[in-house]
Design an enzyme around this catalytic site. Sequence first.
Site, PDB file in Angstrom:
ATOM      1  N   LYS A   1      -0.838  -1.037  -4.484  1.00 23.46           N
ATOM      2  CA  LYS A   1      -1.883  -0.072  -4.134  1.00 23.46           C
ATOM      3  C   LYS A   1      -1.683   1.372  -3.890  1.00 23.46           C
ATOM      4  CE  LYS A   1      -4.626  -0.114   0.259  1.00 23.46           C
ATOM      5  NZ  LYS A   1      -5.308  -0.896   1.101  1.00 23.46           N
TER       6      LYS A   1
ATOM      7  N   GLY B   1      -4.346  -4.158   5.597  1.00 23.34           N
ATOM      8  CA  GLY B   1      -3.345  -4.031   6.790  1.00 23.34           C
ATOM      9  C   GLY B   1      -3.708  -2.644   7.579  1.00 23.34           C
TER      10      GLY B   1
ATOM     11  N   ASP C   1      -7.110   3.028  -3.372  1.00 19.63           N
ATOM     12  CA  ASP C   1      -7.916   3.082  -2.184  1.00 19.63           C
ATOM     13  C   ASP C   1      -8.044   4.688  -1.715  1.00 19.63           C
ATOM     14  OD1 ASP C   1      -8.977   2.868   0.325  1.00 19.63           O
ATOM     15  OD2 ASP C   1      -7.341   1.940   1.166  1.00 19.63           O
TER      16      ASP C   1
ATOM     17  N   LYS D   1      -2.722   4.970  -2.586  1.00 15.55           N
ATOM     18  CA  LYS D   1      -3.706   5.808  -2.098  1.00 15.55           C
ATOM     19  C   LYS D   1      -4.114   6.993  -2.773  1.00 15.55           C
ATOM     20  CE  LYS D   1      -4.063   3.669   1.945  1.00 15.55           C
ATOM     21  NZ  LYS D   1      -5.232   2.979   2.571  1.00 15.55           N
TER      22      LYS D   1
ATOM     23  N   ASP E   1     -13.828  -1.708   2.352  1.00  9.79           N
ATOM     24  CA  ASP E   1     -13.019  -1.982   3.552  1.00  9.79           C
ATOM     25  C   ASP E   1     -13.750  -1.512   4.758  1.00  9.79           C
ATOM     26  OD1 ASP E   1     -11.193  -1.614   5.571  1.00  9.79           O
ATOM     27  OD2 ASP E   1      -9.548  -0.488   4.335  1.00  9.79           O
TER      28      ASP E   1
ATOM     29  N   SER F   1       0.834  -1.277   0.163  1.00  7.58           N
ATOM     30  CA  SER F   1      -0.027   0.134  -0.047  1.00  7.58           C
ATOM     31  C   SER F   1       0.948   1.375  -0.188  1.00  7.58           C
ATOM     32  CB  SER F   1      -0.661   0.037   1.037  1.00  7.58           C
ATOM     33  OG  SER F   1      -1.653   1.000   1.149  1.00  7.58           O
TER      34      SER F   1
ATOM     35  N   LYS G   1     -10.210  -7.211   7.232  1.00  2.00           N
ATOM     36  CA  LYS G   1      -9.229  -6.806   8.172  1.00  2.00           C
ATOM     37  C   LYS G   1      -9.815  -7.225   9.669  1.00  2.00           C
ATOM     38  CE  LYS G   1      -7.698  -2.344   6.428  1.00  2.00           C
ATOM     39  NZ  LYS G   1      -7.983  -0.892   6.363  1.00  2.00           N
TER      40      LYS G   1
ATOM     41  N   GLU H   1     -10.668   0.690  -3.651  1.00  2.00           N
ATOM     42  CA  GLU H   1     -11.442   0.396  -2.275  1.00  2.00           C
ATOM     43  C   GLU H   1     -11.864   1.788  -1.984  1.00  2.00           C
ATOM     44  OE1 GLU H   1      -7.876  -1.116  -0.409  1.00  2.00           O
ATOM     45  OE2 GLU H   1      -9.000  -1.078   1.508  1.00  2.00           O
TER      46      GLU H   1
HETATM   47  O1  OSB Z   1      -0.747  -1.972   6.649  1.00  2.00           O
HETATM   48  C1  OSB Z   1      -0.796  -1.628   5.306  1.00  2.00           C
HETATM   49  O2  OSB Z   1       0.392  -1.903   4.701  1.00  2.00           O
HETATM   50  C2  OSB Z   1      -1.906  -1.125   4.632  1.00  2.00           C
HETATM   51  C3  OSB Z   1      -1.870   0.413   4.939  1.00  2.00           C
HETATM   52  C4  OSB Z   1      -3.340   0.891   4.557  1.00  2.00           C
HETATM   53  O3  OSB Z   1      -3.564   0.948   3.549  1.00  2.00           O
HETATM   54  C5  OSB Z   1      -4.431   1.497   5.562  1.00  2.00           C
HETATM   55  C6  OSB Z   1      -3.494   1.758   6.834  1.00  2.00           C
HETATM   56  C7  OSB Z   1      -4.056   2.466   7.896  1.00  2.00           C
HETATM   57  C8  OSB Z   1      -5.409   2.772   7.783  1.00  2.00           C
HETATM   58  C9  OSB Z   1      -6.290   2.255   6.771  1.00  2.00           C
HETATM   59  C10 OSB Z   1      -5.487   1.615   5.678  1.00  2.00           C
HETATM   60  C11 OSB Z   1      -6.509   1.068   4.652  1.00  2.00           C
HETATM   61  O4  OSB Z   1      -6.194  -0.046   4.058  1.00  2.00           O
HETATM   62  O5  OSB Z   1      -7.373   1.753   4.363  1.00  2.00           O
HETATM   63 MG    MG Z   2      -8.392   0.540   2.808  1.00  2.00          MG
END
Ligand code: OSB
Ligand code: MG
Length: 372
Positions: free
Chosen positions: A162, A291, A189, A164, A239, A136, A263, A214
């Site tokens: 992925k 994650g 995401d 953001k 999510d 991510s 999750k 996402e």
């Molecule tokens: O742990 C990771 O590498 C994923 C990180 C990540 O995308 C995330 C991290 C913190 C809060 C929300 C998210 C998410 O998936 O939306």
């Molecule tokens: Mg997410």
Amino acid sequence: MEIKSIVLRQIKMDLLHPFTTSIGTEYDKDIILVEAKSTSGRSGWGESVAIMEPIYNEETVQTNWHMMSDHLIPLLLKKSIEHPDQVSERFTRIRGNFNAKAAIECAVWDLYAKEQNMSLSKALGGVNEKIEVGVSVGIKESEEQLLQEVERYVSEGYKRIKIKIKPGWDVHILKLVRNQFPDIQLMADANCAYTLDDIEHLQALDEFNLTMIEQPLDYDDIIDHAKLQAKLRTPICLDESIYTVEDARKAIELGSCKVINLKIGRVGGLTESKKIHALCQQHNIPMWCGGMLEAGIGRAHNIAITSLANFTLPGDTAPSAHYWKEDIIEPEVTMEDGYIRIPNGPGIGYEPNLKRIDKLTLYSKTFTNREV
Ligand SMILES: O=C(O)CCC(=O)c1ccccc1C(=O)O
Ligand SMILES: [Mg+2]
């Protein structure tokens, strides 16, 4: 299985690199670790994914400490349990607070698997020996920085990237990445950054052959996501919106998503995770494990659940060194050619590094079961 005591520890760890999403930036993490000790002398471990501010969901590290201390641990210690599935059952009278529930339940699952001399993966019904790993990538200061990072991850072997996104850091960014890497498995995401007013804008993403987008819309929505999915070719993955197997059923029925990010902390633990897994499998909804920048204990649980058959897409389960200078487990989680091998030792299959954990501990509290 007789649980003799529960130890809560709050530790603080610095992230190697700050992580920015549409909801904010994390620089370090306060983490609650749960250790469940049995009368046989074994320990099972869990980790809460709650963060300091209630910006991802409604929970925080402090509300978790309170919920665990004043409600969940007393309920757990009240009566012995035969199987970890009973933990979430016992917690049902407490509304919500899934991160807190999951941390305790995960510790009991680890303990149970260890008492059976079985890996957690096997105890959960896992079938795969290795899992595909994705990464991510947070929002960056510049396009150059993003492209450099993606390049490094692709060369390190990650199976899926992925990105953001948020308004102002979306269509042109994905276009850049897609142009430079035409063949990678790529997704985005949004962490709830859009509304239905953005439909046309989001339709522009259909050009980039994304595996999915996402959580484009609100954290508690499944209605508008169905309207959006009807107008997008790109599959929507939920999510934030999925807390329970019932949420998943409704989202699938409505057509709000074609993929689900699981999750463990978001859904209250491994028993609920298994239920969501079974439902998605039945409805041909592919899954992957999300994650929350976990330390080693939470990461180990994520790896175990990802070994189940319907986790067919790479998850956000990057290795320890992606997040931490030094993790709290031994061995640390490592990746080879884009895969993590499922450990086959008892329980989570990684040893908590007690010396390291002690050094990071801000405070701790022990809850004893006086009956055993
Ligand atoms: O742990 C990771 O590498 C994923 C990180 C990540 O995308 C995330 C991290 C913190 C809060 C929300 C998210 C998410 O998936 O939306
Ligand atoms: Mg997410």
